[in-house]
Design a protein around this motif. Structure first.
Motif, PDB file in Angstrom:
ATOM      1  N   ALA A   1      50.615  27.837  41.193  1.00  0.00           N
ATOM      2  CA  ALA A   1      52.026  27.451  41.380  1.00  0.00           C
ATOM      3  C   ALA A   1      52.821  28.629  41.934  1.00  0.00           C
ATOM      4  N   GLY A   2      53.757  29.161  41.139  1.00  0.00           N
ATOM      5  CA  GLY A   2      54.575  30.263  41.635  1.00  0.00           C
ATOM      6  C   GLY A   2      53.761  31.501  41.995  1.00  0.00           C
ATOM      7  N   PHE A   3      52.609  31.641  41.352  1.00  0.00           N
ATOM      8  CA  PHE A   3      51.784  32.825  41.602  1.00  0.00           C
ATOM      9  C   PHE A   3      50.919  32.701  42.859  1.00  0.00           C
ATOM     10  N   SER A   4      51.060  31.559  43.572  1.00  0.00           N
ATOM     11  CA  SER A   4      50.318  31.481  44.834  1.00  0.00           C
ATOM     12  C   SER A   4      51.272  31.195  45.985  1.00  0.00           C
ATOM     13  N   ASP A   5      52.577  31.277  45.719  1.00  0.00           N
ATOM     14  CA  ASP A   5      53.576  30.982  46.743  1.00  0.00           C
ATOM     15  C   ASP A   5      53.923  32.266  47.515  1.00  0.00           C
ATOM     16  N   LYS A   6      53.945  32.143  48.832  1.00  0.00           N
ATOM     17  CA  LYS A   6      54.213  33.326  49.658  1.00  0.00           C
ATOM     18  C   LYS A   6      55.557  33.972  49.297  1.00  0.00           C
ATOM     19  N   ALA A   7      56.544  33.115  48.964  1.00  0.00           N
ATOM     20  CA  ALA A   7      57.872  33.645  48.628  1.00  0.00           C
ATOM     21  C   ALA A   7      57.785  34.645  47.480  1.00  0.00           C
ATOM     22  N   THR A   8      56.900  34.375  46.524  1.00  0.00           N
ATOM     23  CA  THR A   8      56.732  35.278  45.389  1.00  0.00           C
ATOM     24  C   THR A   8      56.227  36.640  45.862  1.00  0.00           C
ATOM     25  N   PHE A   9      55.250  36.624  46.773  1.00  0.00           N
ATOM     26  CA  PHE A   9      54.677  37.895  47.214  1.00  0.00           C
ATOM     27  C   PHE A   9      55.656  38.667  48.094  1.00  0.00           C
ATOM     28  N   ASP A  10      56.480  37.922  48.853  1.00  0.00           N
ATOM     29  CA  ASP A  10      57.524  38.596  49.637  1.00  0.00           C
ATOM     30  C   ASP A  10      58.499  39.306  48.701  1.00  0.00           C
ATOM     31  N   ALA A  11      58.821  38.655  47.586  1.00  0.00           N
ATOM     32  CA  ALA A  11      59.854  39.192  46.701  1.00  0.00           C
ATOM     33  C   ALA A  11      59.321  40.260  45.756  1.00  0.00           C
ATOM     34  N   VAL A  12      58.196  40.007  45.119  1.00  0.00           N
ATOM     35  CA  VAL A  12      57.725  40.918  44.068  1.00  0.00           C
ATOM     36  C   VAL A  12      56.238  41.260  44.202  1.00  0.00           C
ATOM     37  N   GLY A  13      55.727  41.165  45.426  1.00  0.00           N
ATOM     38  CA  GLY A  13      54.296  41.419  45.651  1.00  0.00           C
ATOM     39  C   GLY A  13      53.829  42.775  45.140  1.00  0.00           C
ATOM     40  N   ASP A  14      54.710  43.777  45.238  1.00  0.00           N
ATOM     41  CA  ASP A  14      54.337  45.128  44.803  1.00  0.00           C
ATOM     42  C   ASP A  14      54.053  45.185  43.306  1.00  0.00           C
ATOM     43  N   LYS A  15      54.599  44.229  42.548  1.00  0.00           N
ATOM     44  CA  LYS A  15      54.401  44.234  41.097  1.00  0.00           C
ATOM     45  C   LYS A  15      53.219  43.360  40.693  1.00  0.00           C
ATOM     46  N   LEU A  16      52.583  42.724  41.692  1.00  0.00           N
ATOM     47  CA  LEU A  16      51.529  41.761  41.367  1.00  0.00           C
ATOM     48  C   LEU A  16      50.133  42.281  41.675  1.00  0.00           C
ATOM     49  N   ASN A  17      50.028  43.540  42.034  1.00  0.00           N
ATOM     50  CA  ASN A  17      48.711  44.052  42.396  1.00  0.00           C
ATOM     51  C   ASN A  17      47.747  43.924  41.220  1.00  0.00           C
ATOM     52  N   GLY A  18      46.604  43.273  41.463  1.00  0.00           N
ATOM     53  CA  GLY A  18      45.621  43.089  40.405  1.00  0.00           C
ATOM     54  C   GLY A  18      45.741  41.778  39.666  1.00  0.00           C
ATOM     55  N   MET A  19      46.823  41.018  39.940  1.00  0.00           N
ATOM     56  CA  MET A  19      46.998  39.718  39.303  1.00  0.00           C
ATOM     57  C   MET A  19      45.895  38.770  39.780  1.00  0.00           C
ATOM     58  N   ILE A  20      45.371  37.964  38.851  1.00  0.00           N
ATOM     59  CA  ILE A  20      44.351  36.986  39.228  1.00  0.00           C
ATOM     60  C   ILE A  20      44.936  35.592  39.048  1.00  0.00           C
ATOM     61  N   SER A  21      44.759  34.743  40.052  1.00  0.00           N
ATOM     62  CA  SER A  21      45.266  33.376  39.949  1.00  0.00           C
ATOM     63  C   SER A  21      44.135  32.404  40.207  1.00  0.00           C
ATOM     64  N   ARG A  22      44.175  31.267  39.550  1.00  0.00           N
ATOM     65  CA  ARG A  22      43.202  30.223  39.869  1.00  0.00           C
ATOM     66  C   ARG A  22      43.613  29.632  41.203  1.00  0.00           C
ATOM     67  N   ALA A  23      42.668  29.056  41.898  1.00  0.00           N
ATOM     68  CA  ALA A  23      43.006  28.478  43.193  1.00  0.00           C
ATOM     69  C   ALA A  23      42.035  27.367  43.538  1.00  0.00           C
ATOM     70  N   SER A  24      42.472  26.567  44.497  1.00  0.00           N
ATOM     71  CA  SER A  24      41.583  25.531  45.014  1.00  0.00           C
ATOM     72  C   SER A  24      41.023  25.968  46.340  1.00  0.00           C
ATOM     73  N   PHE A  25      41.452  27.118  46.819  1.00  0.00           N
ATOM     74  CA  PHE A  25      41.164  27.462  48.189  1.00  0.00           C
ATOM     75  C   PHE A  25      40.937  28.954  48.309  1.00  0.00           C
ATOM     76  N   SER A  26      40.095  29.323  49.257  1.00  0.00           N
ATOM     77  CA  SER A  26      39.867  30.726  49.495  1.00  0.00           C
ATOM     78  C   SER A  26      39.581  30.915  50.980  1.00  0.00           C
ATOM     79  N   LEU A  27      40.355  31.767  51.615  1.00  0.00           N
ATOM     80  CA  LEU A  27      40.148  32.011  53.048  1.00  0.00           C
ATOM     81  C   LEU A  27      38.811  32.700  53.301  1.00  0.00           C
ATOM     82  N   ASP A  28      38.303  33.428  52.273  1.00  0.00           N
ATOM     83  CA  ASP A  28      36.990  34.075  52.391  1.00  0.00           C
ATOM     84  C   ASP A  28      35.910  33.074  52.802  1.00  0.00           C
ATOM     85  N   LEU A  29      36.155  31.809  52.429  1.00  0.00           N
ATOM     86  CA  LEU A  29      35.178  30.758  52.645  1.00  0.00           C
ATOM     87  C   LEU A  29      34.898  30.534  54.127  1.00  0.00           C
TER      88      LEU A  29
END
Lengths: 413, 292
Positions: free
Chosen positions: A271-299
């Motif tokens: 949810a909020g932890f996978s939204d680009k707006a969150t990373f634009d605003a507070v990305g520097d404080k999220l380094n190392g955060m792990i989120s569940r996801a349905s998708f991975s660009l690595d794929l």
């Protein structure tokens, strides 16, 4: 074959021909209900790009290994094109219900997709059931949604129990490797998404012997989360498990920073932890955060269509596909494939085609085993992945077969 | 909960309360002056936050430096809204109260829609400011500098308002118009002009709040709604039209909200504030310092 049969088959063929001809000129309308205004409007704006990318894949000819991609339009309906009709629910279940009924009765849509908020998916799918119109929950993840015995409800993606289970299995695996994880902290917003998510997590914690050090249900869109963060800080759990939408996520991370609190680890329910707006605003404080996801660009390394579809999406939205947009895009492809196989726009026939769906994972852009619905309409083969945000990008760290790196644990170590 | 954690919650509640008061005072001023509830108050706050954000982008100056410019812009907006809309709404012959409500409510929807169209629903955030991200650590109680600054600005604004109303001619005209709208015309005060300046002042005040808030809060088209409801409760609790009431009520709301979170589940944090509000309504319908 006698003359009579020849004649009959000729009539049948010509009828089929006119039918196909009629269909080719016709557009198949699909209702899309997302928050286009209101505090989560950004989700709706991104969803629009994702859904339109999917329409491009279906309506035009593309060299992609995805159902309905090769042909222009739906072959099963003589090349008919699909068209999206958007409606705005503003995050309000009642508005969602009203919009769904308008889409069905006035716009005559053949199916509805939605709705981000699980609370809205709950009301919209109930309306769809009444009118016999299939509903595809693209990005609503509350487990209770598919447990209501609805015939017309389908969810290709994982629900929060599957996501939470992956999180706890991940923690178990880390524990086995000797990491200290004894306590967890629950922090969740007070609508169906946060409440359902926390219920599952509370149960999993009890079953697997994790102590819940702090358990906070907070009011969504609060002006301040200071008192809440103070409680988390006092408890200082080994892992914080937040279920929050974007605005609250931004405020939570800012408040933690202001109160001088660095959580040991964050394992988030997207949810909020996978939204680009969150990373634009507070990305520097999220380094190392792990989120569940349905998708991975690595794929993209394993499934070439992932990279190509991402480029198509990026050209429209100016950002990469993420957890939400990948599911939204997939939802239209699943539906188009079912309509194609149903060779009809009848609700009952599309429903039957959806129920018969069996798409192997390689023919999706998702890290799933396959798409095959249970009688409840849930795809149990939608394997979640866990992504860690490191140095400004997401890296897949779980499960082992999809991981490309070891997790950094603790995140602030 | 340790003493330190308790002090933290009190201090944060107090600082937030001062900001609530700052947001509410413009609303209270306009109501006291002319009995109009401005339902677009939250949207004014949102516009001030966007103005700050836009000016920071355009000039690369610090939001603190740009505050006077934002406040001036908001003053112009307030006067224009009065001259373009409210003046006509007040002249309505049938049911003027409802006309005023619909006029300001419609304005709120219009501003929100335009903001969404022009600014997009993206969440904005002003990064790298002088105060942003800096925190004062008082023996384990953390006070973020943007909030300390906001609290100080709030107190300064209230002191300034007190001076303006009690010591200047404009303040006296304002008070006189509040007392009796009809009689002021007899002594040569241009009622229309006082109203226009009153709206300008009200918007400028919420402009100060917006400029302060923009330093530490995210900005998006619906952000006004998050604070507007609290502003209405603050004004009603303090007493409609009472400047001092807005200050006291803002602080009370901030503290009660913070303390409620310690006792009740956090999702019920507003329960304390609304209970207090209902209690005051029953016991003293005019609010704590109201003159109705």
């Amino acid at each position: 074959m006698n003359r009579r049969e020849v004649l009959l088959s000729g009539v049948a063929l010509s009828l089929a021909g006119t039918h196909a001809f009629a269909q080719a000129g016709k557009e198949i309308l699909i209702g899309c209900i997302w928050p286009l205004t209101g505090p989560t409007a950004q989700i709706g704006a991104d969803a629009r790009h994702a859904l339109e990318t999917a329409v491009d894949i279906v309506n035009n000819s593309h060299d992609l290994d995805l159902p309905t991609a090769k042909n222009a339009g739906l072959a099963g309906l003589g090349g008919a094109k699909i068209k999206l009709v958007f409606a705005d629910h503003q995050g309000d279940p009642q508005k969602g219900r009203a919009e769904a009924e308008r889409l069905i009765t006035q716009d005559k849509v053949v199916a509805i997709c939605g709705a981000f908020h699980s609370s809205v998916s709950a009301t919209v799918s109930a309306s769809c059931e009444r009118y016999g119109v299939p509903y595809i929950a693209a990005d609503s993840s509350s487990p209770s949604l598919h447990r209501r015995g609805l015939k017309f409800f389908f969810r290709p993606a994982a629900h929060d129990e599957m996501f939470s289970l992956a999180m706890f299995e991940f923690m178990d695996a880390l524990k086995k490797k000797g990491k200290k994880i004894d306590t967890v902290g629950l922090f969740f917003e007070d609508t169906i998404f946060g409440t359902d998510s926390s219920n599952v997590q509370r149960k999993l914690a009890a079953d697997r012997g994790y102590k819940v050090a702090v358990d906070i249900k907070y009011r969504a869109s609060s002006p301040s989360l200071t008192a809440e963060v103070q409680q988390i800080k006092s408890a200082n759990p080994d892992v914080l498990l937040p279920s929050s939408y974007t605005t609250d996520t931004i405020l939570l991370m800012k408040t933690m920073d202001e109160l001088g609190y660095k959580p040991n680890n964050i394992l988030a329910q997207a949810a909020g932890f996978s939204d680009k707006a969150t990373f634009d605003a507070v990305g520097d404080k999220l380094n190392g955060m792990i989120s569940r996801a349905s998708f991975s660009l690595d794929l993209a390394a394993k499934r070439p269509s992932v990279g190509k579809v991402n480029e198509m999406f990026k050209a429209r939205a100016n950002r990469d596909l993420n957890d939400n947009t990948s599911r939204q895009l997939t939802c239209i492809l699943v539906l188009a494939d079912a309509i194609d196989r149903a060779k009809s726009t009848d609700g009952e026939k599309i429903r039957a085609a959806l129920a018969a769906t069996d798409t192997p994972g390689e023919k999706t852009i998702m890290p799933w085993k396959r798409i095959k619905f249970t009688p409840e309409g849930q795809n149990d083969d939608a394997d979640p992945v866990l992504l860690q945000y490191l140095g400004g990008k997401f890296v897949t760290v779980y499960p082992a077969q999809a991981a490309i790196a070891e997790p950094k644990w603790p995140m602030n170590g | 909960m340790t003493t330190q954690a308790f002090l933290q919650v009190i201090a944060s509640g107090l600082l937030l309360g001062l900001i609530y008061a700052l947001i509410a005072v413009g609303l209270s001023l306009i109501f006291g002056l002319m009995d109009v509830v401005n339902f677009a108050h939250g949207e004014f706050l949102m516009l001030a936050m966007y103005a700050t954000f836009g000016l920071v982008l355009a000039t690369t100056l610090d939001p603190v430096v740009l505050m006077p410019l934002v406040v001036a812009l908001m003053f112009v907006l307030g006067v224009s809204v009065y001259a373009g809309i409210i003046r006509y709404a007040m002249r309505a012959k049938a049911n003027p109260g409802m006309v005023q409500i619909f006029a300001t409510f419609g304005l709120a929807l219009l501003i929100q829609g335009l903001a969404q169209y022009f600014f997009t629903p993206d969440y904005r955030n002003i990064a790298n400011t002088w105060l942003g991200g800096k925190t004062l650590n008082l023996g384990g109680v953390f006070l973020p500098w943007p909030q300390i600054f906001g609290g100080a600005v709030s107190l300064a604004v209230f002191a300034g308002l007190y001076w303006l109303i009690t010591r200047t001619d404009f303040g006296k005209a304002l008070e006189a118009t509040r007392e009796d709208q009809g009689a002021v015309a007899l002594v040569g005060i241009d009622r229309n002009r006082v109203f226009a300046l009153g709206w300008g002042l009200g918007a400028a005040l919420v402009g100060i709040a917006g400029a302060v808030l923009a330093i530490f809060y995210y900005i998006h088209p619906q952000v006004g709604g998050t604070f507007a409801l609290i502003a209405y409760v603050t004004v009603a609790l303090g007493g409609f039209g009472s400047i001092f009431g807005a200050l006291v009520a803002g602080v009370i709301v901030g503290l009660v909200e913070a303390l409620t979170t310690l006792i009740l589940p956090a999702s019920l944090k507003s329960v304390g504030v609304y209970s207090l509000y209902l209690l005051v309504l029953f016991v003293r319908p005019s609010g704590l310092f109201g003159r109705l």
